[in-house]
Design an enzyme around this catalytic site. Structure first.
Site, mmCIF file in Angstrom:
data_model
loop_
_atom_site.group_PDB
_atom_site.id
_atom_site.type_symbol
_atom_site.label_atom_id
_atom_site.label_comp_id
_atom_site.label_asym_id
_atom_site.label_seq_id
_atom_site.Cartn_x
_atom_site.Cartn_y
_atom_site.Cartn_z
ATOM 1 N N CYS A 111 0.812 -1.227 0.000
ATOM 2 C CA CYS A 111 0.000 0.000 0.000
ATOM 3 C C CYS A 111 0.840 1.269 0.000
ATOM 4 O O CYS A 111 0.322 2.362 -0.225
ATOM 5 C CB CYS A 111 -0.949 0.001 1.189
ATOM 6 S SG CYS A 111 -1.999 -1.444 1.233
ATOM 7 N N HIS A 247 -3.457 7.125 1.880
ATOM 8 C CA HIS A 247 -3.923 5.785 1.506
ATOM 9 C C HIS A 247 -5.293 5.550 2.149
ATOM 10 O O HIS A 247 -5.492 5.828 3.340
ATOM 11 C CB HIS A 247 -2.895 4.743 1.980
ATOM 12 C CG HIS A 247 -3.372 3.349 1.844
ATOM 13 N ND1 HIS A 247 -3.966 2.872 0.697
ATOM 14 C CD2 HIS A 247 -3.355 2.308 2.723
ATOM 15 C CE1 HIS A 247 -4.282 1.607 0.872
ATOM 16 N NE2 HIS A 247 -3.931 1.245 2.082
ATOM 17 N N ASN A 277 -10.348 -0.227 -0.150
ATOM 18 C CA ASN A 277 -8.892 -0.100 -0.071
ATOM 19 C C ASN A 277 -8.287 -0.693 -1.348
ATOM 20 O O ASN A 277 -8.415 -1.890 -1.583
ATOM 21 C CB ASN A 277 -8.418 -0.857 1.182
ATOM 22 C CG ASN A 277 -6.906 -0.887 1.339
ATOM 23 O OD1 ASN A 277 -6.163 -0.583 0.410
ATOM 24 N ND2 ASN A 277 -6.453 -1.276 2.512
HETATM 25 O O1 UT7 Z 1 -4.001 -1.280 3.354
HETATM 26 C C1 UT7 Z 1 -3.528 -2.053 4.405
HETATM 27 C C2 UT7 Z 1 -3.877 -1.433 5.647
HETATM 28 N N1 UT7 Z 1 -4.987 -2.105 6.296
HETATM 29 C C3 UT7 Z 1 -5.613 -1.478 7.255
HETATM 30 O O2 UT7 Z 1 -5.330 -0.324 7.493
HETATM 31 C C4 UT7 Z 1 -6.639 -2.183 8.087
HETATM 32 C C5 UT7 Z 1 -6.615 -1.651 9.496
HETATM 33 N N2 UT7 Z 1 -7.561 -2.296 10.375
HETATM 34 C C6 UT7 Z 1 -8.890 -2.045 10.318
HETATM 35 O O3 UT7 Z 1 -9.333 -1.254 9.502
HETATM 36 C C7 UT7 Z 1 -9.789 -2.702 11.330
HETATM 37 O O4 UT7 Z 1 -9.002 -3.398 12.284
HETATM 38 C C8 UT7 Z 1 -10.785 -3.690 10.681
HETATM 39 C C9 UT7 Z 1 -11.843 -2.871 9.921
HETATM 40 C C10 UT7 Z 1 -10.076 -4.624 9.738
HETATM 41 C C11 UT7 Z 1 -11.497 -4.530 11.745
HETATM 42 O O5 UT7 Z 1 -12.147 -3.693 12.677
HETATM 43 P P1 UT7 Z 1 -12.108 -4.068 14.239
HETATM 44 O O6 UT7 Z 1 -12.932 -3.057 14.931
HETATM 45 O O7 UT7 Z 1 -10.658 -4.174 14.599
HETATM 46 O O8 UT7 Z 1 -12.863 -5.453 14.290
HETATM 47 P P2 UT7 Z 1 -12.332 -6.859 14.797
HETATM 48 O O9 UT7 Z 1 -11.375 -7.436 13.823
HETATM 49 O O10 UT7 Z 1 -11.895 -6.723 16.203
HETATM 50 O O11 UT7 Z 1 -13.659 -7.717 14.769
HETATM 51 C C12 UT7 Z 1 -14.735 -7.432 15.659
HETATM 52 C C13 UT7 Z 1 -15.856 -8.429 15.407
HETATM 53 C C14 UT7 Z 1 -15.419 -9.889 15.470
HETATM 54 O O12 UT7 Z 1 -16.474 -10.600 16.079
HETATM 55 P P3 UT7 Z 1 -16.341 -11.066 17.613
HETATM 56 O O13 UT7 Z 1 -15.121 -11.947 17.645
HETATM 57 O O14 UT7 Z 1 -16.186 -9.801 18.410
HETATM 58 O O15 UT7 Z 1 -17.636 -11.772 17.844
HETATM 59 C C15 UT7 Z 1 -15.361 -10.313 14.016
HETATM 60 O O16 UT7 Z 1 -15.615 -11.689 13.823
HETATM 61 O O17 UT7 Z 1 -16.406 -8.245 14.094
HETATM 62 C C16 UT7 Z 1 -16.476 -9.498 13.403
HETATM 63 N N3 UT7 Z 1 -16.296 -9.262 11.977
HETATM 64 C C17 UT7 Z 1 -17.318 -8.970 11.150
HETATM 65 N N4 UT7 Z 1 -18.632 -8.843 11.345
HETATM 66 C C18 UT7 Z 1 -19.400 -8.520 10.304
HETATM 67 C C19 UT7 Z 1 -15.139 -9.247 11.292
HETATM 68 N N5 UT7 Z 1 -15.398 -8.944 10.004
HETATM 69 C C20 UT7 Z 1 -16.738 -8.766 9.900
HETATM 70 C C21 UT7 Z 1 -17.576 -8.422 8.833
HETATM 71 N N6 UT7 Z 1 -18.905 -8.324 9.075
HETATM 72 N N7 UT7 Z 1 -17.129 -8.185 7.580
#
Ligand code: UT7
Length: 320
Positions: A111, A247, A277
């Site tokens: 990225c 980005h 992204n």
């Molecule tokens: O270009 C490369 C750079 N990449 C980035 O900058 C990504 C940076 N990170 C992020 O943007 C965030 O960490 C994410 C958007 C990827 C994730 O957000 P989060 O608030 O950190 O969520 P999480 O991974 O902690 O997941 C929370 C919950 C989980 O459920 P439980 O375990 O709490 O029951 C996941 O299973 O959300 C669930 N989950 C979803 N639910 C609905 C994960 N993906 C999804 C989804 N839809 N697509």
């Protein structure tokens, strides 16, 4: 001698996939995706390829710059998703454009790739080796996704952006770059497994995996520091910058960077709402959007910044 961007172009696939579309094929929702990331839709390749998107973006950038393909002497394509292992994407683009006088090569920095490619073009042009460069960021990330992993596949999109840069003794350009390979596995996708008559890894093709929270923390910590460093290097204050073109991984990351810099969000244009992204392509696609909307005038100062797998990061400040 510095580079000046004198034309921009972009191309995104025609297939638009909304969060609601995804919620019909996997356990997710518009509410989850949009509140956590700002993303509402992304465009995914059907007939398009990384090459076709890069070629269209490049043709538009050349047209916007009023530069002929034969005048280009350097092509750098930043991509992690070229159509071929060899030849490189940049050589494919060279052929399609008829840019027969250019040297062409690809650069991999995920990225941050477009920022690294722009800094590379600056270094070559400052050295006097080349004068007119085409710098491309192009990705079809949908082919790296595990479409059964909702935590990654909803985040990414496909597309390409390109800029034409020229040597200009009145232009200003400064950049900083960084890498931290020690943390590389927080955002990873393995290449093909080793299979030869003496060894067989017996592995399926790998997909992109990400520790989202680690990447989030890294971005929020590193990007404001890199931006401050590049502004210090150029001797420019935050309020002298017209736009910060970052980005487009996540709206919350951009909001956190804006807050840490003490700069209002109005100075941070965004398009992840529509494109998701797009890795190396996200900065040049957004740059093309704000250019074509007439939001930037000659002389305006812009900060560009990328961050992502590697881990890698880069920031640049330039005069339009
Ligand atoms: O270009 C490369 C750079 N990449 C980035 O900058 C990504 C940076 N990170 C992020 O943007 C965030 O960490 C994410 C958007 C990827 C994730 O957000 P989060 O608030 O950190 O969520 P999480 O991974 O902690 O997941 C929370 C919950 C989980 O459920 P439980 O375990 O709490 O029951 C996941 O299973 O959300 C669930 N989950 C979803 N639910 C609905 C994960 N993906 C999804 C989804 N839809 N697509």
């Amino acid at each position: 001698m510095n580079i000046r961007i004198c034309g921009t172009g972009s191309a995104i696939p025609s297939k638009r996939v909304t969060n609601d579309d995804l919620s019909k094929i996997m356990d997710t929702s518009d509410e989850w995706i949009s509140t956590r990331t700002g993303i509402r839709a992304r465009h995914l390749a059907e007939t398009e390829t990384t090459t076709s998107l890069a070629v269209t973006a490049s043709q538009r950038a050349l047209e916007n710059a009023g530069v002929q393909a034969e005048e280009i002497d350097l092509i750098i394509a930043a991509t992690a998703t070229s159509d071929y292992v060899v030849p490189t994407l940049s050589c494919e683009v060279q052929r399609e454009l008829g840019a027969s006088h250019a040297v062409a090569f690809d650069l991999g920095a995920a990225c941050s790739g477009f920022l690294f490619a722009l800094s590379t073009a600056q270094a070559y042009i400052a050295s006097g080796m080349y004068k007119n460069a085409l710098v491309i960021g192009a990705e079809v990330l949908s082919k790296l996704m595990d479409w059964s992993d909702r935590s990654t596949c909803v985040l990414f999109g496909d597309g390409a952006g390109a800029v034409v840069v020229k040597a200009d003794e009145n232009a200003a350009f400064e950049s900083v770059q960084g890498s931290d390979g020690a943390k590389g596995m927080v955002l990873a996708c393995k290449n093909r497994p080793v299979v030869n008559p003496y060894h067989d890894d017996q592995e399926a093709y790998s997909h992109l995996s990400m520790d989202g929270q680690e990447v989030f923390r890294f971005a929020v910590r590193t990007v404001p520091v890199a931006i401050r460093q590049v502004l210090d290097k150029a001797g420019i204050a935050e309020d002298e910058v017209k736009y910060f073109v970052l980005h487009q991984a996540n709206l919350r990351i951009i909001e956190a960077v804006a807050k840490r810099l003490g700069v209002p969000m109005e100075k941070f244009p965004t398009n992840m709402q529509e494109c998701g992204n797009v890795s190396a392509a996200s900065v040049p696609i957004l740059l093309d959007e704000i250019n074509r909307k007439g939001m930037i005038q000659r002389g305006d100062r812009l900060v560009l910044a990328g961050f992502g797998a590697g881990l890698t990061w880069g920031a640049a400040v330039l005069n339009w």
